[in-house]
Design a protein around this motif. Structure first.
Motif, PDB file in Angstrom:
ATOM      1  N   GLY A 312       9.244   8.401  -8.925  1.00  0.00           N
ATOM      2  CA  GLY A 312       9.854   7.311  -9.637  1.00  0.00           C
ATOM      3  C   GLY A 312      10.358   6.085  -8.548  1.00  0.00           C
ATOM      4  O   GLY A 312      10.941   5.358  -9.111  1.00  0.00           O
ATOM      5  N   ALA A 313       9.849   6.115  -7.491  1.00  0.00           N
ATOM      6  CA  ALA A 313       9.926   5.056  -6.635  1.00  0.00           C
ATOM      7  C   ALA A 313       9.127   3.931  -6.934  1.00  0.00           C
ATOM      8  O   ALA A 313       7.966   4.053  -7.860  1.00  0.00           O
ATOM      9  CB  ALA A 313       9.792   5.376  -5.379  1.00  0.00           C
ATOM     10  N   SER A 314       9.417   2.638  -6.764  1.00  0.00           N
ATOM     11  CA  SER A 314       9.002   1.612  -6.933  1.00  0.00           C
ATOM     12  C   SER A 314       8.900   0.338  -5.976  1.00  0.00           C
ATOM     13  O   SER A 314       8.092  -0.503  -6.032  1.00  0.00           O
ATOM     14  CB  SER A 314       9.549   0.722  -8.353  1.00  0.00           C
ATOM     15  N   ALA A 315       9.489   0.631  -4.971  1.00  0.00           N
ATOM     16  CA  ALA A 315       9.593  -0.308  -3.862  1.00  0.00           C
ATOM     17  C   ALA A 315       9.466   0.492  -2.662  1.00  0.00           C
ATOM     18  O   ALA A 315       9.695   1.627  -2.344  1.00  0.00           O
ATOM     19  CB  ALA A 315      11.044  -0.862  -3.843  1.00  0.00           C
ATOM     20  N   ALA A 316       8.995  -0.243  -1.384  1.00  0.00           N
ATOM     21  CA  ALA A 316       8.521   0.310  -0.326  1.00  0.00           C
ATOM     22  C   ALA A 316       9.438  -0.452   0.932  1.00  0.00           C
ATOM     23  O   ALA A 316       9.419  -1.728   0.721  1.00  0.00           O
ATOM     24  CB  ALA A 316       7.159   0.271   0.106  1.00  0.00           C
ATOM     25  N   TRP A 317       9.582   0.311   1.916  1.00  0.00           N
ATOM     26  CA  TRP A 317      10.099  -0.387   3.247  1.00  0.00           C
ATOM     27  C   TRP A 317       9.373   0.404   4.339  1.00  0.00           C
ATOM     28  O   TRP A 317       8.928   1.769   4.347  1.00  0.00           O
ATOM     29  CB  TRP A 317      11.627  -0.452   3.133  1.00  0.00           C
ATOM     30  N   LEU A 318       9.450  -0.289   5.610  1.00  0.00           N
ATOM     31  CA  LEU A 318       9.107   0.200   6.931  1.00  0.00           C
ATOM     32  C   LEU A 318       9.364  -0.547   7.797  1.00  0.00           C
ATOM     33  O   LEU A 318       9.854  -1.676   7.853  1.00  0.00           O
ATOM     34  CB  LEU A 318       7.603   0.299   6.798  1.00  0.00           C
ATOM     35  N   GLN A 319       9.392   0.119   9.185  1.00  0.00           N
ATOM     36  CA  GLN A 319      10.067  -0.684  10.243  1.00  0.00           C
ATOM     37  C   GLN A 319       8.704  -0.961  11.207  1.00  0.00           C
ATOM     38  O   GLN A 319       7.932  -0.040  11.445  1.00  0.00           O
ATOM     39  CB  GLN A 319      10.945   0.003  11.004  1.00  0.00           C
ATOM     40  N   VAL A 320       8.563  -2.009  11.863  1.00  0.00           N
ATOM     41  CA  VAL A 320       7.615  -2.303  12.940  1.00  0.00           C
ATOM     42  C   VAL A 320       7.934  -3.233  13.920  1.00  0.00           C
ATOM     43  O   VAL A 320       8.913  -4.044  13.842  1.00  0.00           O
ATOM     44  CB  VAL A 320       6.326  -3.112  12.200  1.00  0.00           C
ATOM     45  N   GLU A 321       7.502  -2.984  15.031  1.00  0.00           N
ATOM     46  CA  GLU A 321       7.945  -3.614  16.124  1.00  0.00           C
ATOM     47  C   GLU A 321       7.298  -4.843  16.318  1.00  0.00           C
ATOM     48  O   GLU A 321       6.369  -5.167  15.769  1.00  0.00           O
ATOM     49  CB  GLU A 321       7.735  -2.747  17.582  1.00  0.00           C
ATOM     50  N   THR A 322       7.815  -5.962  16.841  1.00  0.00           N
ATOM     51  CA  THR A 322       7.428  -7.299  16.946  1.00  0.00           C
ATOM     52  C   THR A 322       6.269  -7.619  17.608  1.00  0.00           C
ATOM     53  O   THR A 322       5.447  -8.491  17.242  1.00  0.00           O
ATOM     54  CB  THR A 322       8.727  -8.097  17.433  1.00  0.00           C
ATOM     55  N   ASP A 323       5.851  -6.705  18.572  1.00  0.00           N
ATOM     56  CA  ASP A 323       4.601  -6.892  19.368  1.00  0.00           C
ATOM     57  C   ASP A 323       3.454  -5.889  18.812  1.00  0.00           C
ATOM     58  O   ASP A 323       2.670  -5.785  19.600  1.00  0.00           O
ATOM     59  CB  ASP A 323       4.921  -6.522  20.647  1.00  0.00           C
ATOM     60  N   ASN A 324       3.809  -5.293  17.785  1.00  0.00           N
ATOM     61  CA  ASN A 324       2.646  -4.595  17.154  1.00  0.00           C
ATOM     62  C   ASN A 324       1.843  -5.177  16.237  1.00  0.00           C
ATOM     63  O   ASN A 324       2.031  -5.145  15.083  1.00  0.00           O
ATOM     64  CB  ASN A 324       3.201  -3.276  16.472  1.00  0.00           C
ATOM     65  N   ALA A 325       0.874  -5.984  16.815  1.00  0.00           N
ATOM     66  CA  ALA A 325       0.229  -7.042  16.091  1.00  0.00           C
ATOM     67  C   ALA A 325      -0.867  -6.252  14.943  1.00  0.00           C
ATOM     68  O   ALA A 325      -1.119  -6.528  13.882  1.00  0.00           O
ATOM     69  CB  ALA A 325      -0.754  -7.888  16.936  1.00  0.00           C
ATOM     70  N   GLY A 326      -1.473  -5.058  15.433  1.00  0.00           N
ATOM     71  CA  GLY A 326      -2.348  -4.542  14.494  1.00  0.00           C
ATOM     72  C   GLY A 326      -1.644  -3.925  13.316  1.00  0.00           C
ATOM     73  O   GLY A 326      -2.010  -4.048  12.152  1.00  0.00           O
ATOM     74  N   ALA A 327      -0.404  -3.213  13.461  1.00  0.00           N
ATOM     75  CA  ALA A 327       0.270  -2.739  12.546  1.00  0.00           C
ATOM     76  C   ALA A 327       0.932  -3.904  11.312  1.00  0.00           C
ATOM     77  O   ALA A 327       0.887  -3.813  10.499  1.00  0.00           O
ATOM     78  CB  ALA A 327       1.622  -1.942  13.016  1.00  0.00           C
ATOM     79  N   ARG A 328       1.327  -5.210  12.081  1.00  0.00           N
ATOM     80  CA  ARG A 328       1.911  -6.204  11.038  1.00  0.00           C
ATOM     81  C   ARG A 328       0.707  -6.696  10.491  1.00  0.00           C
ATOM     82  O   ARG A 328       1.149  -7.070   9.303  1.00  0.00           O
ATOM     83  CB  ARG A 328       2.227  -7.082  12.125  1.00  0.00           C
ATOM     84  N   ALA A 329      -0.493  -6.787  10.827  1.00  0.00           N
ATOM     85  CA  ALA A 329      -1.524  -7.285  10.146  1.00  0.00           C
ATOM     86  C   ALA A 329      -2.080  -6.368   9.005  1.00  0.00           C
ATOM     87  O   ALA A 329      -2.280  -6.710   7.821  1.00  0.00           O
ATOM     88  CB  ALA A 329      -3.021  -7.325  11.090  1.00  0.00           C
ATOM     89  N   LEU A 330      -1.706  -4.963   9.177  1.00  0.00           N
ATOM     90  CA  LEU A 330      -1.907  -4.002   8.136  1.00  0.00           C
ATOM     91  C   LEU A 330      -0.925  -4.158   6.944  1.00  0.00           C
ATOM     92  O   LEU A 330      -1.439  -4.170   5.773  1.00  0.00           O
ATOM     93  CB  LEU A 330      -2.143  -2.685   8.810  1.00  0.00           C
ATOM     94  N   TYR A 331       0.098  -4.362   7.368  1.00  0.00           N
ATOM     95  CA  TYR A 331       1.129  -4.216   6.406  1.00  0.00           C
ATOM     96  C   TYR A 331       1.217  -5.583   5.653  1.00  0.00           C
ATOM     97  O   TYR A 331       1.443  -5.591   4.455  1.00  0.00           O
ATOM     98  CB  TYR A 331       2.484  -3.902   7.185  1.00  0.00           C
ATOM     99  N   ASP A 332       0.880  -6.552   6.424  1.00  0.00           N
ATOM    100  CA  ASP A 332       0.764  -7.892   5.705  1.00  0.00           C
ATOM    101  C   ASP A 332      -0.339  -7.953   4.472  1.00  0.00           C
ATOM    102  O   ASP A 332      -0.076  -8.429   3.282  1.00  0.00           O
ATOM    103  CB  ASP A 332       0.531  -9.131   6.674  1.00  0.00           C
TER     104      ASP A 332
END
Length: 353
Positions: A312-332
């Motif tokens: 029944g969920a419809s929205a997502a959240w996660l936490q990412v460190e500011t210097d983790n460029a690879g993860a930030r690109a994936l989540y974007d």
């Protein structure tokens, strides 16, 4: 910027606007012959002795001499969202806290003091270990969540916080946030004035859940309600204890995902998701370095998102460190966008081993 009827820029903020979100333009120090301007947007956290301090979205304070102001105005408390589900900071702070629960908690007014103390061998000391024996499993589970009024003046509240964590052999940490409506720029400024040290800055991102389920092939991902030995062998944190397992397994509805490794090796990829009402929170998405760039992280998230949609969920959240460029690109690419920044402030005078 505010422009008068005569077409001139005007400064329309005063010291009475401390605590409000403002936008200012200032003249750089290059002088009148080399006039260049800098714009700053954030929360006005102080205006004393001719100097303004504006805390930006990322939590950094910018000092601006009053004499350099060219224009300024109060702006809406929160900028328009670029994408993703609408949510208040307080809602997300409470959801993310439930997804990473401490073993012990106590109220101080409306603040929540949290601890998850574990015994660790000296050779596997994580942060916060005291004499190589006791440590807190992650700052999130061993910090104050200051949502509201502690019921004491700030200095008294911080003294109580230090005593509570000191009794458990831990440094005192306060988790704060900046960059969204209802965040704690003023508290950050007060902590810094008292010498508290900001150690970690990361961001909480939000996005729609359905696109996450559609971005990867979830066919080879195994889901489980528990973190077994194979999953833990890929998990990046060392010294995982019974306390750590309680934190990892805590939350309203917890799922662990893994992509099995070849020949009984550690999983090629893992992940964790906590479903809580409309929200699904992702964490511990880790991939074997030798298996990266194969889409395994998106497959893990797709499998977890699919299960969260079923619940029944419809929205997502996660936490990412500011210097983790690879993860930030994936989540974007997956449709997430930053909602706010969060920070951990450590008490002054407590040096970690």
């Amino acid at each position: 910027m505010e422009i008068s009827a005569a077409g001139r820029l005007e400064v329309r903020i005063t010291a009475a606007d401390v605590g409000k979100r403002v936008s200012v333009r200032r003249l750089n120090d290059g002088g009148a012959d080399d006039a260049k301007f800098t714009d700053t947007v954030g929360v006005l956290t102080s205006w004393n002795d001719g100097v303004l301090v504006i805390t930006r979205r990322d939590g950094e304070g910018v000092r601006i001499p009053e004499r350099s102001l060219v224009a300024g105005k109060v702006v809406p408390a929160a900028p328009a969202r670029r994408r993703g589900p609408a949510a208040s900071y307080e809602e997300l702070a409470r959801v993310s806290a439930r997804a990473w629960p401490p073993v012990e908690r106590e109220r101080l007014g409306e603040w929540e003091l949290r601890a998850a103390v574990q015994q660790v061998p000296r050779e596997a000391r994580p942060w916060g270990a005291v004499a190589g024996r006791r440590a807190g499993f992650t700052r999130r589970a061993n910090s104050v969540l200051p949502l509201g009024d502690p019921g004491l003046p700030l200095d008294g509240a911080l003294d109580a916080v230090r005593r509570w964590y000191g009794a458990r052999g831990l440094p005192a940490y306060v988790q704060t946030a900046t960059g969204a409506e209802g965040t704690q720029e003023l508290l950050c400024a007060e902590l810094e004035r008292r010498g508290w040290v900001r150690e970690v800055t990361a961001e909480l991102w939000v996005g729609a859940l359905a696109p996450v389920a559609d971005t990867g092939d979830a066919g080879g991902v195994v889901l489980s309600r528990t973190a077994d030995e194979a999953w833990l062998s890929r998990y990046g944190r060392k010294g995982v204890s019974e306390v750590a397992l309680r934190v990892l397994g805590g939350g309203p509805s917890v799922w662990f995902a893994s992509v099995p490794g070849a020949g009984g090796a550690a999983p090629a990829a893992i992940g964790r998701c906590v479903v809580d009402g409309r929200w699904a929170g992702f964490a511990a998405v880790e991939v074997d370095p030798a298996q990266r760039r194969r889409g395994l992280a998106t497959s893990v998230m797709a499998a977890l998102a699919g299960r969260a949609l079923q619940e029944g969920a419809s929205a997502a959240w996660l936490q990412v460190e500011t210097d983790n460029a690879g993860a930030r690109a994936l989540y974007d690419r997956t449709g997430f966008a930053a909602h706010h920044a969060y920070h951990h402030y450590r008490e002054p005078g407590h040096a970690l081993p």
